[in-house]
Design a protein around this motif. Structure first.
Motif, PDB file in Angstrom:
ATOM      1  N   GLY A  54      28.297  -2.315 -39.246  1.00  0.00           N
ATOM      2  CA  GLY A  54      28.517  -3.546 -39.999  1.00  0.00           C
ATOM      3  C   GLY A  54      29.573  -4.417 -39.343  1.00  0.00           C
ATOM      4  N   MET A  55      30.643  -3.776 -38.895  1.00  0.00           N
ATOM      5  CA  MET A  55      31.709  -4.533 -38.229  1.00  0.00           C
ATOM      6  C   MET A  55      31.272  -5.004 -36.843  1.00  0.00           C
ATOM      7  SD  MET A  55      35.211  -2.558 -39.363  1.00  0.00           S
ATOM      8  CE  MET A  55      34.619  -0.878 -39.215  1.00  0.00           C
ATOM      9  N   ALA A  56      30.568  -4.152 -36.107  1.00  0.00           N
ATOM     10  CA  ALA A  56      30.213  -4.472 -34.721  1.00  0.00           C
ATOM     11  C   ALA A  56      29.035  -5.442 -34.614  1.00  0.00           C
ATOM     12  CB  ALA A  56      29.883  -3.183 -33.961  1.00  0.00           C
ATOM     13  N   VAL A  57      28.060  -5.300 -35.507  1.00  0.00           N
ATOM     14  CA  VAL A  57      26.820  -6.055 -35.358  1.00  0.00           C
ATOM     15  C   VAL A  57      26.652  -7.143 -36.419  1.00  0.00           C
ATOM     16  CG1 VAL A  57      24.298  -5.839 -35.328  1.00  0.00           C
ATOM     17  CG2 VAL A  57      25.705  -4.058 -34.283  1.00  0.00           C
ATOM     18  N   LEU A  58      27.032  -6.827 -37.645  1.00  0.00           N
ATOM     19  CA  LEU A  58      26.811  -7.768 -38.750  1.00  0.00           C
ATOM     20  C   LEU A  58      28.029  -8.622 -39.066  1.00  0.00           C
ATOM     21  CD1 LEU A  58      24.795  -5.396 -41.104  1.00  0.00           C
ATOM     22  CD2 LEU A  58      23.918  -7.067 -39.458  1.00  0.00           C
ATOM     23  N   HIS A  59      29.050  -8.485 -38.271  1.00  0.00           N
ATOM     24  CA  HIS A  59      30.274  -9.282 -38.405  1.00  0.00           C
ATOM     25  C   HIS A  59      30.987  -9.070 -39.742  1.00  0.00           C
ATOM     26  CE1 HIS A  59      28.868 -11.096 -34.736  1.00  0.00           C
ATOM     27  NE2 HIS A  59      27.749 -11.477 -35.335  1.00  0.00           N
ATOM     28  N   ASP A  60      30.925  -7.827 -40.257  1.00  0.00           N
ATOM     29  CA  ASP A  60      31.726  -7.493 -41.433  1.00  0.00           C
ATOM     30  C   ASP A  60      33.201  -7.585 -41.056  1.00  0.00           C
ATOM     31  OD1 ASP A  60      29.383  -6.976 -42.789  1.00  0.00           O
ATOM     32  OD2 ASP A  60      29.662  -4.807 -42.885  1.00  0.00           O
ATOM     33  N   GLN A  61      34.033  -7.791 -42.050  1.00  0.00           N
ATOM     34  CA  GLN A  61      35.470  -7.915 -41.822  1.00  0.00           C
ATOM     35  C   GLN A  61      36.031  -6.651 -41.177  1.00  0.00           C
ATOM     36  OE1 GLN A  61      37.715  -8.271 -45.420  1.00  0.00           O
ATOM     37  NE2 GLN A  61      39.654  -8.556 -44.376  1.00  0.00           N
ATOM     38  N   VAL A  62      36.887  -6.856 -40.185  1.00  0.00           N
ATOM     39  CA  VAL A  62      37.569  -5.750 -39.512  1.00  0.00           C
ATOM     40  C   VAL A  62      39.062  -5.887 -39.781  1.00  0.00           C
ATOM     41  CG1 VAL A  62      38.046  -4.645 -37.297  1.00  0.00           C
ATOM     42  CG2 VAL A  62      35.847  -5.771 -37.668  1.00  0.00           C
ATOM     43  N   SER A  63      39.681  -4.783 -40.170  1.00  0.00           N
ATOM     44  CA  SER A  63      41.125  -4.798 -40.389  1.00  0.00           C
ATOM     45  C   SER A  63      41.680  -3.432 -40.013  1.00  0.00           C
ATOM     46  CB  SER A  63      41.456  -5.111 -41.852  1.00  0.00           C
ATOM     47  OG  SER A  63      41.097  -4.025 -42.683  1.00  0.00           O
ATOM     48  N   PRO A  64      42.961  -3.385 -39.689  1.00  0.00           N
ATOM     49  CA  PRO A  64      43.567  -2.084 -39.389  1.00  0.00           C
ATOM     50  C   PRO A  64      43.437  -1.093 -40.549  1.00  0.00           C
ATOM     51  CG  PRO A  64      45.004  -3.854 -38.663  1.00  0.00           C
ATOM     52  CD  PRO A  64      43.901  -4.489 -39.457  1.00  0.00           C
ATOM     53  N   LEU A  65      43.564  -1.580 -41.773  1.00  0.00           N
ATOM     54  CA  LEU A  65      43.450  -0.693 -42.930  1.00  0.00           C
ATOM     55  C   LEU A  65      42.036  -0.126 -43.044  1.00  0.00           C
ATOM     56  CD1 LEU A  65      44.706   0.623 -45.367  1.00  0.00           C
ATOM     57  CD2 LEU A  65      44.230  -1.460 -46.675  1.00  0.00           C
ATOM     58  N   LYS A  66      41.020  -0.945 -42.781  1.00  0.00           N
ATOM     59  CA  LYS A  66      39.644  -0.471 -42.839  1.00  0.00           C
ATOM     60  C   LYS A  66      39.401   0.590 -41.767  1.00  0.00           C
ATOM     61  CE  LYS A  66      36.037  -3.139 -43.966  1.00  0.00           C
ATOM     62  NZ  LYS A  66      34.935  -4.129 -43.862  1.00  0.00           N
ATOM     63  N   ILE A  67      39.908   0.356 -40.568  1.00  0.00           N
ATOM     64  CA  ILE A  67      39.756   1.328 -39.483  1.00  0.00           C
ATOM     65  C   ILE A  67      40.465   2.638 -39.851  1.00  0.00           C
ATOM     66  CG2 ILE A  67      40.270   1.813 -37.051  1.00  0.00           C
ATOM     67  CD1 ILE A  67      38.126  -0.340 -37.448  1.00  0.00           C
ATOM     68  N   ALA A  68      41.663   2.532 -40.420  1.00  0.00           N
ATOM     69  CA  ALA A  68      42.412   3.728 -40.813  1.00  0.00           C
ATOM     70  C   ALA A  68      41.673   4.494 -41.913  1.00  0.00           C
ATOM     71  CB  ALA A  68      43.811   3.344 -41.277  1.00  0.00           C
ATOM     72  N   ALA A  69      41.097   3.778 -42.868  1.00  0.00           N
ATOM     73  CA  ALA A  69      40.360   4.438 -43.944  1.00  0.00           C
ATOM     74  C   ALA A  69      39.136   5.170 -43.404  1.00  0.00           C
ATOM     75  CB  ALA A  69      39.953   3.409 -44.998  1.00  0.00           C
ATOM     76  N   LEU A  70      38.443   4.563 -42.454  1.00  0.00           N
ATOM     77  CA  LEU A  70      37.292   5.232 -41.837  1.00  0.00           C
ATOM     78  C   LEU A  70      37.737   6.476 -41.065  1.00  0.00           C
ATOM     79  CD1 LEU A  70      35.241   2.131 -40.651  1.00  0.00           C
ATOM     80  CD2 LEU A  70      34.691   3.684 -42.533  1.00  0.00           C
ATOM     81  N   ALA A  71      38.875   6.374 -40.395  1.00  0.00           N
ATOM     82  CA  ALA A  71      39.412   7.537 -39.685  1.00  0.00           C
ATOM     83  C   ALA A  71      39.741   8.664 -40.666  1.00  0.00           C
ATOM     84  CB  ALA A  71      40.645   7.143 -38.873  1.00  0.00           C
ATOM     85  N   LEU A  72      40.252   8.326 -41.829  1.00  0.00           N
ATOM     86  CA  LEU A  72      40.543   9.345 -42.840  1.00  0.00           C
ATOM     87  C   LEU A  72      39.272  10.028 -43.333  1.00  0.00           C
ATOM     88  CD1 LEU A  72      43.378   7.632 -44.910  1.00  0.00           C
ATOM     89  CD2 LEU A  72      43.574   9.644 -43.418  1.00  0.00           C
ATOM     90  N   ILE A  73      38.183   9.266 -43.429  1.00  0.00           N
ATOM     91  CA  ILE A  73      36.909   9.877 -43.813  1.00  0.00           C
ATOM     92  C   ILE A  73      36.503  10.909 -42.770  1.00  0.00           C
ATOM     93  CG2 ILE A  73      34.422   9.454 -44.113  1.00  0.00           C
ATOM     94  CD1 ILE A  73      35.198   6.720 -45.342  1.00  0.00           C
ATOM     95  N   VAL A  74      36.622  10.540 -41.495  1.00  0.00           N
ATOM     96  CA  VAL A  74      36.272  11.466 -40.420  1.00  0.00           C
ATOM     97  C   VAL A  74      37.150  12.712 -40.485  1.00  0.00           C
ATOM     98  CG1 VAL A  74      36.224  11.783 -37.906  1.00  0.00           C
ATOM     99  CG2 VAL A  74      35.346   9.660 -38.917  1.00  0.00           C
ATOM    100  N   VAL A  75      38.448  12.532 -40.672  1.00  0.00           N
ATOM    101  CA  VAL A  75      39.370  13.672 -40.763  1.00  0.00           C
ATOM    102  C   VAL A  75      38.997  14.559 -41.950  1.00  0.00           C
ATOM    103  CG1 VAL A  75      41.764  14.318 -41.241  1.00  0.00           C
ATOM    104  CG2 VAL A  75      41.262  12.546 -39.552  1.00  0.00           C
ATOM    105  N   GLY A  76      38.659  13.962 -43.079  1.00  0.00           N
ATOM    106  CA  GLY A  76      38.272  14.732 -44.253  1.00  0.00           C
ATOM    107  C   GLY A  76      36.997  15.522 -44.038  1.00  0.00           C
ATOM    108  N   VAL A  77      36.026  14.915 -43.408  1.00  0.00           N
ATOM    109  CA  VAL A  77      34.762  15.604 -43.137  1.00  0.00           C
ATOM    110  C   VAL A  77      34.975  16.760 -42.156  1.00  0.00           C
ATOM    111  CG1 VAL A  77      32.512  15.315 -42.012  1.00  0.00           C
ATOM    112  CG2 VAL A  77      33.258  13.683 -43.744  1.00  0.00           C
ATOM    113  N   VAL A  78      35.751  16.515 -41.116  1.00  0.00           N
ATOM    114  CA  VAL A  78      36.056  17.588 -40.156  1.00  0.00           C
ATOM    115  C   VAL A  78      36.807  18.714 -40.864  1.00  0.00           C
ATOM    116  CG1 VAL A  78      37.391  18.179 -38.086  1.00  0.00           C
ATOM    117  CG2 VAL A  78      35.973  16.123 -38.108  1.00  0.00           C
ATOM    118  N   GLY A  79      37.756  18.362 -41.719  1.00  0.00           N
ATOM    119  CA  GLY A  79      38.508  19.376 -42.462  1.00  0.00           C
ATOM    120  C   GLY A  79      37.611  20.224 -43.349  1.00  0.00           C
ATOM    121  N   LEU A  80      36.681  19.596 -44.054  1.00  0.00           N
ATOM    122  CA  LEU A  80      35.748  20.350 -44.882  1.00  0.00           C
ATOM    123  C   LEU A  80      34.886  21.289 -44.040  1.00  0.00           C
ATOM    124  CD1 LEU A  80      34.451  17.713 -47.456  1.00  0.00           C
ATOM    125  CD2 LEU A  80      35.627  19.853 -47.967  1.00  0.00           C
TER     126      LEU A  80
END
Length: 107
Positions: free
Chosen positions: A74-100
């Motif tokens: 969405g951010m790369a192709v559909l021009h959805d808003q990009v922000s440091p907080l959004k990137i950090a939140a996505l990184a937390l999802i990845v960390v949570g999934v890896v942790g599980l």
């Protein structure tokens, strides 16, 4: 093999979400049919993987792949808003999934 099915199912979930966006509320036939096609593939592969994996962990990985993949595209192709907080939140999802996954989720 079951984890590979979950990851592929998550990628089909990304395609499903992008098709949903393109369907314009199910008013465009092609993207609406794509949504249906990718939904069946995604849920079908997830259901196969659940024969060998715990539901909570597998579902979290499936949702995580779908959420992170859809947001990134969405951010790369559909021009959805990009922000440091959004990137950090996505990184937390990845960390949570890896942790599980590290906590154990297969039989």
């Amino acid at each position: 093999m079951a984890w590979l099915l979950v990851i592929i199912a998550g990628l089909f979930e990304v395609a499903m979400a992008l098709s949903l966006k393109a369907s314009r509320g199910f008013t465009a036939l092609g993207p609406s049919l794509s949504f249906l096609f990718f939904s069946v593939l995604s849920f079908g592969l997830l259901s196969l993987a659940l024969k060998r994996l715990d539901i909570g962990t597998a579902y979290a990985v499936w949702v995580g792949v779908g959420a992170v993949g859809t947001s990134a595209l969405g951010m790369a192709v559909l021009h959805d808003q990009v922000s440091p907080l959004k990137i950090a939140a996505l990184a937390l999802i990845v960390v949570g999934v890896v942790g599980l996954n590290l906590a154990g989720g297969g039989h």
